[in-house]
Design a protein around this motif. Structure first.
Motif, PDB file in Angstrom:
ATOM      1  N   GLY A  97       0.803  -1.210   0.000  1.00 45.94           N
ATOM      2  CA  GLY A  97       0.000   0.000   0.000  1.00 45.94           C
ATOM      3  C   GLY A  97       0.837   1.261   0.000  1.00 45.94           C
ATOM      4  O   GLY A  97       0.528   2.233  -0.702  1.00 45.94           O
ATOM      5  N   ALA A  98       1.920   1.273   0.786  1.00 41.91           N
ATOM      6  CA  ALA A  98       2.799   2.445   0.827  1.00 41.91           C
ATOM      7  C   ALA A  98       3.477   2.662  -0.520  1.00 41.91           C
ATOM      8  O   ALA A  98       3.632   3.796  -0.984  1.00 41.91           O
ATOM      9  N   ALA A  99       3.896   1.567  -1.163  1.00 43.88           N
ATOM     10  CA  ALA A  99       4.521   1.676  -2.487  1.00 43.88           C
ATOM     11  C   ALA A  99       3.518   2.205  -3.508  1.00 43.88           C
ATOM     12  O   ALA A  99       3.855   3.028  -4.365  1.00 43.88           O
ATOM     13  N   ALA A 100       2.258   1.738  -3.426  1.00 40.13           N
ATOM     14  CA  ALA A 100       1.240   2.209  -4.369  1.00 40.13           C
ATOM     15  C   ALA A 100       0.922   3.676  -4.147  1.00 40.13           C
ATOM     16  O   ALA A 100       0.690   4.431  -5.102  1.00 40.13           O
ATOM     17  N   LEU A 101       0.916   4.109  -2.885  1.00 44.91           N
ATOM     18  CA  LEU A 101       0.581   5.496  -2.573  1.00 44.91           C
ATOM     19  C   LEU A 101       1.679   6.465  -2.965  1.00 44.91           C
ATOM     20  O   LEU A 101       1.410   7.522  -3.552  1.00 44.91           O
ATOM     21  N   LEU A 102       2.936   6.131  -2.670  1.00 47.59           N
ATOM     22  CA  LEU A 102       4.022   7.095  -2.810  1.00 47.59           C
ATOM     23  C   LEU A 102       4.949   6.801  -3.984  1.00 47.59           C
ATOM     24  O   LEU A 102       5.097   7.608  -4.887  1.00 47.59           O
ATOM     25  N   THR A 103       5.625   5.651  -3.957  1.00 50.68           N
ATOM     26  CA  THR A 103       6.549   5.307  -5.043  1.00 50.68           C
ATOM     27  C   THR A 103       6.984   3.860  -4.870  1.00 50.68           C
ATOM     28  O   THR A 103       6.828   3.278  -3.794  1.00 50.68           O
ATOM     29  N   ASP A 104       7.565   3.289  -5.903  1.00 45.93           N
ATOM     30  CA  ASP A 104       8.072   1.917  -5.836  1.00 45.93           C
ATOM     31  C   ASP A 104       9.432   1.940  -5.149  1.00 45.93           C
ATOM     32  O   ASP A 104      10.473   2.083  -5.792  1.00 45.93           O
ATOM     33  N   PHE A 105       9.418   1.810  -3.829  1.00 50.52           N
ATOM     34  CA  PHE A 105      10.661   1.898  -3.068  1.00 50.52           C
ATOM     35  C   PHE A 105      11.658   0.825  -3.489  1.00 50.52           C
ATOM     36  O   PHE A 105      12.871   1.051  -3.456  1.00 50.52           O
ATOM     37  N   ALA A 106      11.167  -0.344  -3.874  1.00 52.36           N
ATOM     38  CA  ALA A 106      12.062  -1.438  -4.245  1.00 52.36           C
ATOM     39  C   ALA A 106      12.893  -1.101  -5.476  1.00 52.36           C
ATOM     40  O   ALA A 106      13.967  -1.661  -5.678  1.00 52.36           O
ATOM     41  N   LEU A 151      13.568  15.879  -4.133  1.00 51.72           N
ATOM     42  CA  LEU A 151      14.356  15.619  -5.337  1.00 51.72           C
ATOM     43  C   LEU A 151      13.707  14.684  -6.340  1.00 51.72           C
ATOM     44  O   LEU A 151      14.205  14.557  -7.459  1.00 51.72           O
ATOM     45  N   ASP A 152      12.615  14.013  -5.982  1.00 51.17           N
ATOM     46  CA  ASP A 152      11.930  13.114  -6.915  1.00 51.17           C
ATOM     47  C   ASP A 152      10.690  13.820  -7.460  1.00 51.17           C
ATOM     48  O   ASP A 152       9.749  14.095  -6.723  1.00 51.17           O
ATOM     49  N   GLU A 153      10.681  14.114  -8.751  1.00 52.57           N
ATOM     50  CA  GLU A 153       9.589  14.895  -9.339  1.00 52.57           C
ATOM     51  C   GLU A 153       8.253  14.177  -9.223  1.00 52.57           C
ATOM     52  O   GLU A 153       7.210  14.821  -9.015  1.00 52.57           O
ATOM     53  N   ASP A 154       8.231  12.856  -9.357  1.00 54.87           N
ATOM     54  CA  ASP A 154       6.966  12.121  -9.259  1.00 54.87           C
ATOM     55  C   ASP A 154       6.392  12.185  -7.844  1.00 54.87           C
ATOM     56  O   ASP A 154       5.195  12.409  -7.654  1.00 54.87           O
ATOM     57  N   VAL A 155       7.234  11.982  -6.847  1.00 56.14           N
ATOM     58  CA  VAL A 155       6.770  12.063  -5.459  1.00 56.14           C
ATOM     59  C   VAL A 155       6.346  13.494  -5.136  1.00 56.14           C
ATOM     60  O   VAL A 155       5.298  13.731  -4.517  1.00 56.14           O
ATOM     61  N   ARG A 156       7.135  14.434  -5.570  1.00 56.64           N
ATOM     62  CA  ARG A 156       6.833  15.847  -5.311  1.00 56.64           C
ATOM     63  C   ARG A 156       5.462  16.227  -5.870  1.00 56.64           C
ATOM     64  O   ARG A 156       4.686  16.955  -5.237  1.00 56.64           O
ATOM     65  N   TRP A 206       2.530  20.951  -1.826  1.00 60.37           N
ATOM     66  CA  TRP A 206       3.924  20.553  -1.650  1.00 60.37           C
ATOM     67  C   TRP A 206       4.698  21.504  -0.728  1.00 60.37           C
ATOM     68  O   TRP A 206       5.439  21.027   0.152  1.00 60.37           O
ATOM     69  N   PRO A 207       4.577  22.830  -0.860  1.00 59.98           N
ATOM     70  CA  PRO A 207       5.370  23.693   0.034  1.00 59.98           C
ATOM     71  C   PRO A 207       5.084  23.433   1.510  1.00 59.98           C
ATOM     72  O   PRO A 207       6.003  23.412   2.331  1.00 59.98           O
ATOM     73  N   ARG A 208       3.830  23.209   1.857  1.00 60.71           N
ATOM     74  CA  ARG A 208       3.490  22.941   3.268  1.00 60.71           C
ATOM     75  C   ARG A 208       4.132  21.630   3.728  1.00 60.71           C
ATOM     76  O   ARG A 208       4.723  21.564   4.814  1.00 60.71           O
ATOM     77  N   ALA A 209       4.014  20.584   2.915  1.00 65.83           N
ATOM     78  CA  ALA A 209       4.596  19.293   3.282  1.00 65.83           C
ATOM     79  C   ALA A 209       6.117  19.379   3.352  1.00 65.83           C
ATOM     80  O   ALA A 209       6.746  18.809   4.256  1.00 65.83           O
ATOM     81  N   ALA A 210       6.713  20.085   2.406  1.00 66.85           N
ATOM     82  CA  ALA A 210       8.168  20.173   2.361  1.00 66.85           C
ATOM     83  C   ALA A 210       8.723  20.976   3.530  1.00 66.85           C
ATOM     84  O   ALA A 210       9.746  20.606   4.128  1.00 66.85           O
TER      85      ALA A 210
END
Length: 291
Positions: free
Chosen positions: A146-155, A170-175, A181-185
Motif C-alpha cells: 500500500g505504501a509503495a502504491a501510494l508514494l513510489t516503488d521503493f524497491a 528531489l523526486d519529481e513524481d513524489v513531489r 507541496w510547500p506545506r509538506a516540504a
C-alpha cells in the motif's frame, strides 16, 4: 581616537546562536508587547537589546550567545529566553537540546537499518493500510504494498535514495503527489532540523542535509529559518495519478524495541471519497502484482 575593536565573527557550527537570531528576527515588537520607540528599524524583528530586556539578561550576554562565544547557559536563563521569544514547545525543546544544559544522555547512534521480522510481518498483515517503517532520518527501512502504491516503488530505488525527505524534494513524481507541496516540504525541513539538533554527530544525517542544501533552493531557504517540529498528528492530501485526490490521516507510532524507528500508517476518514479512492488504489496494486 582609538578605533573600535571589530565585532567577533559568529563561531562555525554555531547552531544555538543561529537559532536565537532566527527566532529573534521572526518576532515583531508588536507581538512581543513592546511599545513603538519611534526609532527606524532596519529589520522587522526584535533588536538584541529588546530581547535582553524581555529576558532580563544583559545585552552582552545575548551577543555572546548569538556569536557562539558561550553555550553554557543556566536553565532559568534558557527558560527566560524561550518565554521572551514566545517559542512553541518543539522550539523550546530544540533550544534545550542545543545548549550545554541539555539533559545528559548517552550519545545517540544512527538508527540501525535492520527491521525486526515481527515488524515486517505486521506491515504484511495490513493490506488495507499503507504503512512503512522509518528511522529518525526518515530513511524508509521497510514498507508494504500500500505504501509503495501510494508514494513510489521503493524497491526500484537504490538504498541511499529511500529517504522520505529526499524523495519529497528531489523526486519529481513524489513531489507532484502532494496537493500542497510547500506545506509538506517545510514540515519535512522542520522535522529534519529537530533531528539534527538531537544527533549532531550522525554522518548520514549530515550528508543528507548537505545534499539537499546543495541541490534544492527551497530547502536552503527553509533550512536557514531554523524552524523545528516534533512528531504530531497530521493530515495530508495527495493527488495520485491513478486514484485522484486522497486526504489521509498520518499516524506515527514509536517502536519500543528500536527507539530510532517509527511505524507510519495512512488512513482515510471513514465513509469518505478518499476511502473509496484508497480502496481502488489498493485493489489495483494487488491486481498489478499478481499479473
Amino acid at each position: 581616537m582609538t578605533p573600535a575593536a571589530p565585532t567577533p565573527a559568529p563561531a562555525p557550527g554555531n547552531e544555538l546562536g543561529e537559532f536565537l537570531r532566527a527566532r529573534r528576527a521572526a518576532l515583531t515588537p508588536e507581538r512581543a508587547g513592546l511599545p513603538d520607540d519611534g526609532r527606524l528599524r532596519r529589520v522587522p524583528g526584535l533588536r538584541r537589546e529588546e530581547l535582553a530586556q524581555l529576558a532580563h539578561v544583559s545585552i552582552d550576554y545575548v551577543v555572546r550567545l548569538e556569536q557562539g562565544r558561550t553555550r553554557r547557559v543556566s536553565r532559568p536563563v534558557l527558560d527566560a529566553l524561550a518565554d521572551a521569544l514566545q517559542l512553541a514547545p518543539d522550539e523550546r525543546e530544540y533550544l534545550l537540546t542545543l545548549a550545554d544544559v541539555a539533559p545528559t544522555a548517552a550519545p545517540r547512534r544512527p538508527g540501525r537499518p535492520e527491521v525486526a521480522p515481527g515488524l515486517r510481518q505486521l506491515l504484511a498483515t495490513m493490506p488495507d493500510v499503507p504503512a512503512m517503517i522509518l528511522n529518525r532520518r526518515m530513511d524508509v527501512l521497510a514498507w508494504n504494498a500500500g505504501a509503495a502504491a501510494l508514494l513510489t516503488d521503493f524497491a526500484a530505488l537504490p538504498g541511499p535514495e529511500r529517504n522520505l525527505i529526499r524523495l519529497t524534494f528531489l523526486d519529481e513524481d513524489v513531489r507532484a503527489r502532494y496537493a500542497d507541496w510547500p506545506r509538506a516540504a517545510r514540515a519535512c525541513v522542520a522535522v529534519l532540523r529537530m533531528e539534527a539538533g538531537r544527533a549532531p554527530d550522525d554522518p548520514a544525517l549530515a550528508a543528507l542535509i548537505a545534499e539537499l542544501t546543495d541541490r534544492d533552493r527551497d530547502f536552503r531557504t527553509w533550512w536557514a529559518t531554523h524552524q523545528v517540529r516534533g512528531p504530531r498528528q497530521l493530515t495530508k492530501t495527495y493527488h495520485h495519478p491513478l486514484a485522484g485526490p486522497l486526504t489521509l490521516d498520518v499516524h506515527q507510532f514509536s517502536v519500543d524495541t528500536h527507539p530510532d524507528q517509527q511505524l507510519i500508517a495512512y488512513t482515510p476518514p471513514p465513509d469518505s471519497p478518499s476511502q473509496e479512492a484508497l480502496r481502488f488504489l489498493l485493489q489495483w496494486s494487488s491486481t498489478a502484482h499478481t499479473r
